[in-house]
Design an enzyme around this catalytic site. Structure first.
Site, PDB file in Angstrom:
ATOM      1  N   CYS A 185       0.824  -1.206   0.000  1.00 17.57           N
ATOM      2  CA  CYS A 185       0.000   0.000   0.000  1.00 17.57           C
ATOM      3  C   CYS A 185       0.868   1.270   0.000  1.00 17.57           C
ATOM      4  CB  CYS A 185      -0.972  -0.059   1.174  1.00 17.57           C
ATOM      5  SG  CYS A 185      -2.393   1.035   1.055  1.00 17.57           S
ATOM      6  N   HIS A 186       0.834   2.049   1.074  1.00 23.22           N
ATOM      7  CA  HIS A 186       1.621   3.274   1.177  1.00 23.22           C
ATOM      8  C   HIS A 186       3.034   3.030   1.729  1.00 23.22           C
ATOM      9  CE1 HIS A 186      -2.389   5.040   0.801  1.00 23.22           C
ATOM     10  NE2 HIS A 186      -1.801   6.170   0.477  1.00 23.22           N
TER      11      HIS A 186
END
Length: 183
Positions: A112-113
């Protein structure tokens, strides 16, 4: 046949704002495969997980990143969440910790991030990876090739885009830690 990583130690580097499913599901996968998981953080006590924008559970920190030695672990998992990697990339000890794993050629799995922390560690130039779509420009500007795939493995670097990709992310993580090729 179930893949075993018995005897392997996996560090999970996270802090407040970690996306809960991106922490707990890979941790369960490591433990189910016989490995030992340890939550390493930039703070002591507990960290607050999130389910997107809503608070999730709190998790006990097992070791401070200041005291953790990358040599004690076989792999590193960087769960996502928006705030978590932003806090981590601002911490010199966390950045050093990540850089040491990549430099040692150990598996590093980021979802994800979480690749923001990889960017800060200066380890994405010339690599191919995926992430949450909003990180694409940051990764490309740091010298990476970005792809929109459920999971992408570039040597010992394993990346995925989002919580929906967690099953494929976990499978690639376990295969990498076990020393097997990932399909």
């Amino acid at each position: 046949m179930t893949v075993s990583i018995k005897g392997k130690r996996v560090a999970f580097l996270a802090t407040d704002g970690v996306e809960e499913v991106e922490y707990i599901e890979p941790r369960k996968a490591v433990e189910k495969a016989g490995g030992t998981a340890e939550l390493v953080s930039i703070k002591d006590g507990e960290i607050q997980a999130m389910n997107h924008m809503d608070p999730g559970n709190a998790y006990r920190v097992e070791r401070s990143v200041r005291e953790a030695d990358p040599a004690d672990y076989d792999a590193l998992v960087l769960p996502g969440g928006v705030a978590n990697p932003d806090f981590l990339r601002m911490d010199a000890d966390a950045v050093r910790f990540v850089r040491a794993f990549v430099g040692a050629g150990k598996p590093v799995a980021a979802i994800c991030h979480a690749p923001w922390t990889l960017v800060e560690a200066g380890v994405v130039d010339g690599r191919t990876l995926t992430s949450w779509p909003s990180l694409r420009t940051d990764l490309v500007n740091a010298g990476a090739t970005w792809v929109d795939e459920e999971v992408f493995v570039d040597g010992t670097l394993i990346t995925s885009r989002k919580p929906d990709d967690v099953p494929a992310f976990c499978a690639a993580l376990i295969d990498s830690v076990a020393g097997q090729q990932t399909a």
